[in-house]
Design a protein around this motif. Structure first.
Motif, PDB file in Angstrom:
ATOM      1  N   ALA A 110     -65.238 -22.655 -28.835  1.00  0.00           N
ATOM      2  CA  ALA A 110     -64.634 -21.650 -28.628  1.00  0.00           C
ATOM      3  C   ALA A 110     -64.033 -20.204 -29.196  1.00  0.00           C
ATOM      4  CB  ALA A 110     -64.786 -20.696 -27.004  1.00  0.00           C
ATOM      5  N   LEU A 111     -64.684 -19.095 -30.004  1.00  0.00           N
ATOM      6  CA  LEU A 111     -63.641 -18.537 -31.075  1.00  0.00           C
ATOM      7  C   LEU A 111     -63.752 -16.682 -30.797  1.00  0.00           C
ATOM      8  CD1 LEU A 111     -62.318 -18.419 -34.290  1.00  0.00           C
ATOM      9  CD2 LEU A 111     -64.776 -17.244 -34.210  1.00  0.00           C
ATOM     10  N   VAL A 112     -62.563 -16.762 -30.661  1.00  0.00           N
ATOM     11  CA  VAL A 112     -62.147 -15.034 -30.535  1.00  0.00           C
ATOM     12  C   VAL A 112     -61.386 -14.600 -31.508  1.00  0.00           C
ATOM     13  CG1 VAL A 112     -60.277 -13.071 -29.520  1.00  0.00           C
ATOM     14  CG2 VAL A 112     -61.568 -15.481 -28.159  1.00  0.00           C
ATOM     15  N   ILE A 113     -62.300 -13.093 -31.937  1.00  0.00           N
ATOM     16  CA  ILE A 113     -61.606 -13.143 -33.312  1.00  0.00           C
ATOM     17  C   ILE A 113     -61.198 -11.689 -33.008  1.00  0.00           C
ATOM     18  CG2 ILE A 113     -62.541 -11.803 -35.139  1.00  0.00           C
ATOM     19  CD1 ILE A 113     -65.332 -13.375 -35.465  1.00  0.00           C
ATOM     20  N   GLY A 114     -59.743 -11.185 -33.393  1.00  0.00           N
ATOM     21  CA  GLY A 114     -59.006 -10.175 -33.005  1.00  0.00           C
ATOM     22  C   GLY A 114     -58.305 -10.152 -32.181  1.00  0.00           C
ATOM     23  N   LEU A 115     -57.130 -10.202 -32.338  1.00  0.00           N
ATOM     24  CA  LEU A 115     -55.994 -10.583 -30.946  1.00  0.00           C
ATOM     25  C   LEU A 115     -55.397  -9.464 -30.521  1.00  0.00           C
ATOM     26  CD1 LEU A 115     -55.031 -14.106 -32.207  1.00  0.00           C
ATOM     27  CD2 LEU A 115     -56.699 -13.752 -30.371  1.00  0.00           C
ATOM     28  N   GLY A 116     -55.954  -8.557 -30.758  1.00  0.00           N
ATOM     29  CA  GLY A 116     -55.021  -6.896 -29.580  1.00  0.00           C
ATOM     30  C   GLY A 116     -55.178  -7.629 -28.111  1.00  0.00           C
ATOM     31  N   GLY A 117     -55.236  -6.593 -27.669  1.00  0.00           N
ATOM     32  CA  GLY A 117     -55.539  -6.541 -25.914  1.00  0.00           C
ATOM     33  C   GLY A 117     -56.480  -7.350 -25.572  1.00  0.00           C
ATOM     34  N   LEU A 118     -57.341  -7.554 -25.918  1.00  0.00           N
ATOM     35  CA  LEU A 118     -59.193  -8.058 -25.366  1.00  0.00           C
ATOM     36  C   LEU A 118     -58.746  -8.851 -25.393  1.00  0.00           C
ATOM     37  CD1 LEU A 118     -59.324  -4.679 -24.819  1.00  0.00           C
ATOM     38  CD2 LEU A 118     -61.840  -5.381 -24.885  1.00  0.00           C
ATOM     39  N   GLY A 119     -58.677  -9.406 -26.756  1.00  0.00           N
ATOM     40  CA  GLY A 119     -58.595 -11.014 -26.792  1.00  0.00           C
ATOM     41  C   GLY A 119     -57.669 -11.646 -26.619  1.00  0.00           C
ATOM     42  N   GLN A 120     -56.171 -11.074 -26.310  1.00  0.00           N
ATOM     43  CA  GLN A 120     -54.997 -11.807 -25.811  1.00  0.00           C
ATOM     44  C   GLN A 120     -55.387 -12.534 -24.484  1.00  0.00           C
ATOM     45  OE1 GLN A 120     -52.726 -13.655 -27.599  1.00  0.00           O
ATOM     46  NE2 GLN A 120     -52.399 -12.382 -29.355  1.00  0.00           N
ATOM     47  N   ILE A 121     -56.111 -11.960 -23.765  1.00  0.00           N
ATOM     48  CA  ILE A 121     -56.289 -11.739 -22.132  1.00  0.00           C
ATOM     49  C   ILE A 121     -58.015 -12.636 -22.681  1.00  0.00           C
ATOM     50  CG2 ILE A 121     -57.372 -11.433 -20.475  1.00  0.00           C
ATOM     51  CD1 ILE A 121     -55.612  -8.318 -20.708  1.00  0.00           C
ATOM     52  N   ALA A 122     -59.050 -12.388 -23.719  1.00  0.00           N
ATOM     53  CA  ALA A 122     -60.203 -13.570 -24.118  1.00  0.00           C
ATOM     54  C   ALA A 122     -59.933 -14.577 -23.734  1.00  0.00           C
ATOM     55  CB  ALA A 122     -60.775 -12.799 -25.110  1.00  0.00           C
ATOM     56  N   VAL A 123     -58.046 -15.021 -24.905  1.00  0.00           N
ATOM     57  CA  VAL A 123     -57.985 -16.867 -24.731  1.00  0.00           C
ATOM     58  C   VAL A 123     -57.791 -17.549 -23.651  1.00  0.00           C
ATOM     59  CG1 VAL A 123     -55.684 -17.643 -25.496  1.00  0.00           C
ATOM     60  CG2 VAL A 123     -57.170 -16.275 -27.198  1.00  0.00           C
ATOM     61  N   GLN A 124     -57.019 -16.545 -22.374  1.00  0.00           N
ATOM     62  CA  GLN A 124     -56.374 -17.233 -21.849  1.00  0.00           C
ATOM     63  C   GLN A 124     -57.837 -17.086 -20.610  1.00  0.00           C
ATOM     64  OE1 GLN A 124     -53.213 -14.777 -19.333  1.00  0.00           O
ATOM     65  NE2 GLN A 124     -52.586 -13.385 -21.788  1.00  0.00           N
ATOM     66  N   ILE A 125     -58.487 -16.530 -20.418  1.00  0.00           N
ATOM     67  CA  ILE A 125     -60.176 -16.560 -19.290  1.00  0.00           C
ATOM     68  C   ILE A 125     -60.949 -17.386 -20.079  1.00  0.00           C
ATOM     69  CG2 ILE A 125     -61.680 -15.441 -19.049  1.00  0.00           C
ATOM     70  CD1 ILE A 125     -60.659 -12.604 -19.401  1.00  0.00           C
ATOM     71  N   LEU A 126     -60.736 -17.499 -21.597  1.00  0.00           N
ATOM     72  CA  LEU A 126     -61.776 -18.929 -22.028  1.00  0.00           C
ATOM     73  C   LEU A 126     -60.771 -20.432 -21.440  1.00  0.00           C
ATOM     74  CD1 LEU A 126     -62.471 -17.845 -25.349  1.00  0.00           C
ATOM     75  CD2 LEU A 126     -64.003 -18.893 -24.185  1.00  0.00           C
ATOM     76  N   THR A 127     -59.710 -20.533 -21.520  1.00  0.00           N
ATOM     77  CA  THR A 127     -58.482 -21.253 -21.157  1.00  0.00           C
ATOM     78  C   THR A 127     -58.871 -21.612 -19.676  1.00  0.00           C
ATOM     79  OG1 THR A 127     -57.308 -21.114 -23.520  1.00  0.00           O
ATOM     80  CG2 THR A 127     -56.438 -22.570 -21.098  1.00  0.00           C
ATOM     81  N   ALA A 128     -59.295 -19.871 -18.185  1.00  0.00           N
ATOM     82  CA  ALA A 128     -59.258 -20.334 -17.387  1.00  0.00           C
ATOM     83  C   ALA A 128     -60.590 -21.000 -16.780  1.00  0.00           C
ATOM     84  CB  ALA A 128     -58.717 -18.811 -16.936  1.00  0.00           C
ATOM     85  N   LEU A 129     -61.723 -20.856 -17.793  1.00  0.00           N
ATOM     86  CA  LEU A 129     -62.991 -20.921 -16.733  1.00  0.00           C
ATOM     87  C   LEU A 129     -63.949 -21.731 -17.547  1.00  0.00           C
ATOM     88  CD1 LEU A 129     -64.741 -17.125 -17.028  1.00  0.00           C
ATOM     89  CD2 LEU A 129     -63.102 -18.826 -14.829  1.00  0.00           C
ATOM     90  N   THR A 130     -63.037 -22.442 -18.997  1.00  0.00           N
ATOM     91  CA  THR A 130     -63.749 -23.480 -19.809  1.00  0.00           C
ATOM     92  C   THR A 130     -62.745 -24.398 -20.286  1.00  0.00           C
ATOM     93  OG1 THR A 130     -63.547 -22.971 -22.104  1.00  0.00           O
ATOM     94  CG2 THR A 130     -64.961 -21.773 -20.636  1.00  0.00           C
ATOM     95  N   GLY A 131     -63.848 -25.265 -20.472  1.00  0.00           N
ATOM     96  CA  GLY A 131     -62.942 -26.698 -21.371  1.00  0.00           C
ATOM     97  C   GLY A 131     -63.056 -26.453 -22.119  1.00  0.00           C
ATOM     98  N   ALA A 132     -63.571 -26.302 -23.197  1.00  0.00           N
ATOM     99  CA  ALA A 132     -63.836 -25.487 -24.690  1.00  0.00           C
ATOM    100  C   ALA A 132     -62.529 -25.318 -25.627  1.00  0.00           C
ATOM    101  CB  ALA A 132     -64.990 -24.690 -25.075  1.00  0.00           C
ATOM    102  N   THR A 133     -62.463 -26.452 -26.224  1.00  0.00           N
ATOM    103  CA  THR A 133     -61.857 -26.035 -26.941  1.00  0.00           C
ATOM    104  C   THR A 133     -61.175 -24.470 -28.175  1.00  0.00           C
ATOM    105  OG1 THR A 133     -60.775 -28.445 -28.346  1.00  0.00           O
ATOM    106  CG2 THR A 133     -60.519 -26.665 -29.401  1.00  0.00           C
ATOM    107  N   VAL A 134     -60.402 -23.772 -27.741  1.00  0.00           N
ATOM    108  CA  VAL A 134     -60.576 -22.326 -28.300  1.00  0.00           C
ATOM    109  C   VAL A 134     -59.929 -22.317 -29.588  1.00  0.00           C
ATOM    110  CG1 VAL A 134     -59.877 -19.695 -27.703  1.00  0.00           C
ATOM    111  CG2 VAL A 134     -60.116 -21.416 -25.682  1.00  0.00           C
ATOM    112  N   ILE A 135     -60.585 -21.571 -30.503  1.00  0.00           N
ATOM    113  CA  ILE A 135     -59.672 -20.811 -31.692  1.00  0.00           C
ATOM    114  C   ILE A 135     -60.015 -20.121 -31.467  1.00  0.00           C
ATOM    115  CG2 ILE A 135     -59.900 -20.708 -34.497  1.00  0.00           C
ATOM    116  CD1 ILE A 135     -62.380 -23.213 -33.595  1.00  0.00           C
ATOM    117  N   ALA A 136     -58.594 -19.137 -32.105  1.00  0.00           N
ATOM    118  CA  ALA A 136     -58.358 -17.865 -32.497  1.00  0.00           C
ATOM    119  C   ALA A 136     -57.831 -17.055 -33.594  1.00  0.00           C
ATOM    120  CB  ALA A 136     -57.403 -17.008 -31.394  1.00  0.00           C
TER     121      ALA A 136
END
Length: 382
Positions: free
Chosen positions: A178-204
């Motif tokens: 999974a890739l998160v583009i843009g690490l403002g308020g929404l992007g930072q929480i998106a990284v945490q949500i992806l980690t909590a809900l999936t086993g995917a490798t998260v790229i930011a």
């Protein structure tokens, strides 16, 4: 009471005295605990005018669509709430009786064109004030979790959460990226949500090193911007591309990046409202790759977001401001000087000594800090 009011297009909001609202039938009056300052607010008072923007957002109204608070009073016909209990506010406000609203998805209300407002703080008076009135159905209980730090969850967490849930089929199984583009308020929480809900490798990825450092601390692989950005992202996936991309910016360049790294049969979701465009071509887009957009989320999903928050799975980083300093919070937001989400705490209940109010599951939140604006005064309010 004091409130931050959007009064005129192309003009910064003002802090002024307005009448304290009274809850009507089916409504609840909240004593505001926290109100998040969002880039959407900036779009309202900087970008829109009589010719451009939703007609429901004509001035004037109180800003603030990321809100939390304590129950202060109940309107006629409302029961099941206890004065003093903490709630998060689901911001969108549809007609309440169409098919979309009946499933809690007021964002896609079938009668939106006839509604006088879009949400609390978006056409209807919001929570950037001492008190706010909201429909009882829009309240999600916080229990003993701290409501001040929770305020941004109603948008900055709900919006990426909805997008990620829609993309879960693309992330099911092992070896997913999974890739998160843009690490403002929404992007930072998106990284945490992806980690909590999936086993995917998260790229930011982001242009700011400190933003990438925070994402890395939450388990993401980070890739800096630059001419080799897409190549580096693909290399991190072993060359196959990203199964699910989440663009939290939404400008031409970030949409193009998303489509350049998405995998065959992958999904790219544009979450940020940057007004960007993309020219699709059969020979350049990966086969069966989806390009979609999402907007906010459902009230049911907000309950799930709160569950993650209370379990300590997501922890929004916030910078707290007094209501008297709300205009400074917006200035810092526009200037890009914030490292976390600006949250205005009108009653200064931070830090709170009451053991019933906890950040997430427990403890003192290292991710929350009082802004430089009059921290002593914040702690002293009752």
């Amino acid at each position: 009471m004091k409130a931050v009011v959007f009064e005129k297009y192309k003009t910064a909001p003002s802090l002024r005295d307005v009448p304290k609202p009274t809850p009507g039938p089916g409504e609840v009056l909240l004593k505001v605990a926290g109100a998040g300052a969002c880039h959407s607010d900036v779009a309202v008072f900087r970008d829109f005018d009589e010719q451009f923007g939703p007609p429901q957002l004509k001035p004037s109204f109180v800003l603030g669509h990321e809100n939390s608070g304590w129950v202060e009073a109940l309107g006629e016909g409302v029961s099941g709430f206890t004065v003093g209990d903490a709630y998060l506010v689901y911001g969108p406000a549809g007609c309440g009786h169409c098919r979309a609203c009946s499933r809690g998805q007021d964002t896609y209300c079938e009668n939106a064109a006839t509604m006088p407002y879009l949400a609390m703080g978006l056409g209807r008076d919001g929570g950037m004030a001492e008190y706010v009135v909201v429909p009882a159905r829009n309240l999600v209980p916080l229990g003993d979790a701290d409501p001040v730090a929770a305020a941004p969850l109603s948008d900055a967490a709900l919006t990426p959460y909805h997008a990620i849930k829609k993309s879960l089929p693309a992330l099911g199984g092992g070896g997913k990226f999974a890739l998160v583009i843009g690490l403002g308020g929404l992007g930072q929480i998106a990284v945490q949500i992806l980690t909590a809900l999936t086993g995917a490798t998260v790229i930011a990825t982001d242009a700011k090193q400190d933003a990438m450092d925070r994402a890395r601390a939450n388990g993401a692989i980070t890739v800096p911007g630059g001419p080799d950005q897409a190549e580096a992202i693909r290399a991190a996936t072993g060359g196959k591309g990203v199964d699910a991309v989440f663009d939290l910016v939404g400008v031409d360049a970030t949409i193009a990046l998303a489509m350049s790294v998405v995998a065959i049969r992958g999904r790219a979701t544009i979450v940020g409202i940057g007004n960007g465009t993309f020219a699709w071509n059969f020979y350049t887009a990966p086969y069966e790759a989806e390009l979609a957009n999402t907007y906010w989320g459902t009230v049911e999903e907000l309950y799930e977001v709160v569950d993650l928050y209370r379990a300590g799975k997501i922890t929004p980083e916030v910078e707290i401001f007094a209501l008297d300093d709300a205009l400074e919070a917006y200035r810092k937001l526009e200037a890009g000087e914030l490292s976390g989400r600006a949250v205005v705490a009108p009653h200064g209940r931070w830090p709170r000594t009451d053991a019933r109010m906890r950040p997430g599951a427990a403890g003192t939140p290292s991710h929350c800090r009082v802004g430089s604006q009059d921290s002593d005064r914040l702690a002293g309010h009752s």
